[in-house]
Design a protein around this motif. Structure first.
Motif, mmCIF file in Angstrom:
data_model
loop_
_atom_site.group_PDB
_atom_site.id
_atom_site.type_symbol
_atom_site.label_atom_id
_atom_site.label_comp_id
_atom_site.label_asym_id
_atom_site.label_seq_id
_atom_site.Cartn_x
_atom_site.Cartn_y
_atom_site.Cartn_z
ATOM 1 N N THR A 196 0.843 -1.191 0.000
ATOM 2 C CA THR A 196 0.000 0.000 0.000
ATOM 3 C C THR A 196 0.876 1.238 0.000
ATOM 4 O O THR A 196 1.709 1.420 0.897
ATOM 5 N N ASN A 197 0.697 2.105 -0.991
ATOM 6 C CA ASN A 197 1.453 3.352 -1.052
ATOM 7 C C ASN A 197 0.835 4.358 -0.076
ATOM 8 O O ASN A 197 -0.340 4.721 -0.216
ATOM 9 N N LEU A 198 1.623 4.804 0.873
ATOM 10 C CA LEU A 198 1.097 5.678 1.916
ATOM 11 C C LEU A 198 2.209 6.512 2.526
ATOM 12 O O LEU A 198 3.400 6.272 2.297
ATOM 13 N N ALA A 199 1.806 7.490 3.313
ATOM 14 C CA ALA A 199 2.752 8.336 4.034
ATOM 15 C C ALA A 199 2.187 8.642 5.416
ATOM 16 O O ALA A 199 0.971 8.843 5.571
ATOM 17 N N ILE A 200 3.066 8.668 6.403
ATOM 18 C CA ILE A 200 2.662 8.966 7.777
ATOM 19 C C ILE A 200 3.636 9.982 8.349
ATOM 20 O O ILE A 200 4.848 9.743 8.399
ATOM 21 N N TRP A 201 3.102 11.113 8.747
ATOM 22 C CA TRP A 201 3.914 12.137 9.412
ATOM 23 C C TRP A 201 4.112 11.705 10.851
ATOM 24 O O TRP A 201 3.152 11.468 11.594
ATOM 25 N N LEU A 202 5.382 11.606 11.274
ATOM 26 C CA LEU A 202 5.717 11.143 12.612
ATOM 27 C C LEU A 202 6.008 12.285 13.571
ATOM 28 O O LEU A 202 6.410 12.052 14.710
ATOM 29 N N GLY A 203 5.790 13.525 13.109
ATOM 30 C CA GLY A 203 6.072 14.697 13.921
ATOM 31 C C GLY A 203 7.334 15.394 13.484
ATOM 32 O O GLY A 203 8.301 14.772 13.037
ATOM 33 N N HIS A 204 7.346 16.728 13.582
ATOM 34 C CA HIS A 204 8.462 17.565 13.144
ATOM 35 C C HIS A 204 8.776 17.240 11.685
ATOM 36 O O HIS A 204 7.905 17.370 10.835
ATOM 37 N N SER A 205 10.006 16.784 11.368
ATOM 38 C CA SER A 205 10.357 16.467 9.982
ATOM 39 C C SER A 205 10.509 14.969 9.749
ATOM 40 O O SER A 205 11.065 14.557 8.729
ATOM 41 N N SER A 206 10.029 14.164 10.666
ATOM 42 C CA SER A 206 10.126 12.709 10.532
ATOM 43 C C SER A 206 8.909 12.169 9.784
ATOM 44 O O SER A 206 7.783 12.592 10.042
ATOM 45 N N SER A 207 9.158 11.226 8.881
ATOM 46 C CA SER A 207 8.045 10.626 8.151
ATOM 47 C C SER A 207 8.358 9.179 7.788
ATOM 48 O O SER A 207 9.520 8.791 7.624
ATOM 49 N N PHE A 208 7.300 8.402 7.670
ATOM 50 C CA PHE A 208 7.365 7.004 7.251
ATOM 51 C C PHE A 208 6.592 6.891 5.951
ATOM 52 O O PHE A 208 5.446 7.345 5.860
ATOM 53 N N ILE A 209 7.214 6.297 4.935
ATOM 54 C CA ILE A 209 6.614 6.251 3.599
ATOM 55 C C ILE A 209 6.705 4.840 3.042
ATOM 56 O O ILE A 209 7.741 4.173 3.192
ATOM 57 N N GLN A 210 5.649 4.397 2.406
ATOM 58 C CA GLN A 210 5.662 3.160 1.644
ATOM 59 C C GLN A 210 5.384 3.492 0.187
ATOM 60 O O GLN A 210 4.399 4.168 -0.124
#
Length: 374
Positions: free
Chosen positions: A96-110
């Protein structure tokens, strides 16, 4: 008295020596190589921005430190715990193509079956000194244990709020590859990462990652963690998938590099754009929200997520001001704005759920009054 003073000096000196010998204080530097002899922005052992700011300003570091210590900024920190929506990353299908903002400038992306982690900071502070510059209550909801195996860890530059030693150390067993700007790989080698998984990239360099091309791109910023400045490069990134494209701005002042990137690699299905921690004293290395809104349009963005706000106080504006000013500035442009809570999943090409979550907090009315005066 003299012996007491001498003893105190020795104790202080030994304490400082012990502190700076710890891993997070290790310095790094780009090792000049033959293939980069023609680099226009590497001179006298330092990197430089390609674009000279139209209205350059000079940061007076002692003055800025004095302001941080003694200037009171109304609503600089939320009075309540931030609302979040912690997605279980371990349960996500990597397809699944997705993005999750983890706070500040951190992110998790598929993207196309690969997992990317960008500028992870899971510590409770944005400073190497314990109990200083604490994260807003409720904003630091992820730890290394919450991460699945990471195919590519991307770092935009070496500042403390983007390259966090405790986080990087805790992630070591989960990271398969590391992509960093020139010189930043030296930190990872000193912190125990194998040289075989580290790729140091120049601007406009392409790295093939399965079906995704990672493009290391310019930003207008600077680097350095202690005294030495600009000994390593800073960057933004584009993730070019089979059908979708994502841009990661990192930290940057506004310049024409956004237009160039948009023309070369856009349009972008999703853009993470810096929006926060701006000030007139460092106007050429951090954008105002209005400039961030313009930059997102320059990049030919379809959907935008703002970042660099709502976790740490690194400037002198109220904590909700950046996103409110961005919303107002965005009215001039056609892209969509996603406003996820920290941890909330945004699937690419799925309908956006709009919830201005920060307005639920009590101090919004005071922030709105300040914003309307600008």
């Amino acid at each position: 008295m003299i012996w007491f003073i001498l003893a105190l000096v020795v104790i202080i000196a030994l304490s400082v020596s012990f502190i700076i010998s710890r891993p997070q204080y290790k310095s790094a530097q780009y090792q000049y190589q033959t293939q980069h002899n023609l680099r226009a922005n590497y001179r006298s052992g330092q990197f430089h921005n390609d674009v000279t700011p139209q209205h350059p300003t000079v940061t007076n570091e002692p003055s800025a430190l004095f302001r941080f210590l003694f200037q009171r900024t109304p609503n600089a920190r939320p009075d309540q715990m931030l609302p979040t929506d912690k997605t279980n990353l371990l349960s996500l299908s990597p397809q699944t193509n997705l993005a999750i903002w983890l706070g500040h400038s951190s992110s998790f992306i598929q993207l196309d079956g690969l997992r990317f982690l960008v500028d992870p900071v899971f510590s409770d502070n944005a400073s190497p000194v314990p109990a200083t510059n604490r994260a807003f209550v409720g904003s630091n909801i992820y730890k290394a244990a919450d991460m699945p195996a990471i195919d590519y860890l991307l770092i935009t530059h070496d500042h403390w709020d983007h390259l966090d030693y405790p986080t990087i150390a805790a992630l070591k067993a989960k990271v398969h590859h590391v992509i960093v700007p020139l010189g930043v790989g030296d930190y990872f080698r000193k912190w125990g990462y194998s040289d075989e998984i580290i790729t140091e990239c120049d601007w406009n360099q392409h790295t093939l990652a399965g079906d995704v091309t990672i493009v290391t791109l310019p930003s207008q910023h600077f680097s350095g963690r202690l005294i030495n400045k600009n000994r390593t490069l800073w960057a933004s990134y584009a993730l070019i998938g089979q059908c979708q494209r994502i841009f990661l701005s990192g930290d940057s002042g506004y310049s024409n590099h956004f237009t160039t990137i948009g023309e070369q690699y856009g349009p972008f299905d999703l853009t993470f754009i810096e929006c926060g921690q701006y000030d007139s004293s460092w106007a050429h290395i951090h954008m105002t929200p209005e400039q961030s809104a313009q930059a997102a349009d320059d990049l030919k963005s379809k959907v935008v997520i703002t970042q660099h706000h709502s976790k740490f106080k690194l400037a002198f504006h109220s904590w909700q001001e950046p996103i409110e000013r961005f919303i107002k500035a965005k009215e001039h442009y056609n892209y969509q704005l996603a406003c996820p809570m920290i941890g909330q999943c945004v699937e690419l090409n799925a309908p956006l759920y709009h919830h201005y979550w920060w307005r639920d907090l009590q101090e919004f009315s005071a922030v709105q009054a300040v914003t309307q005066k600008k």
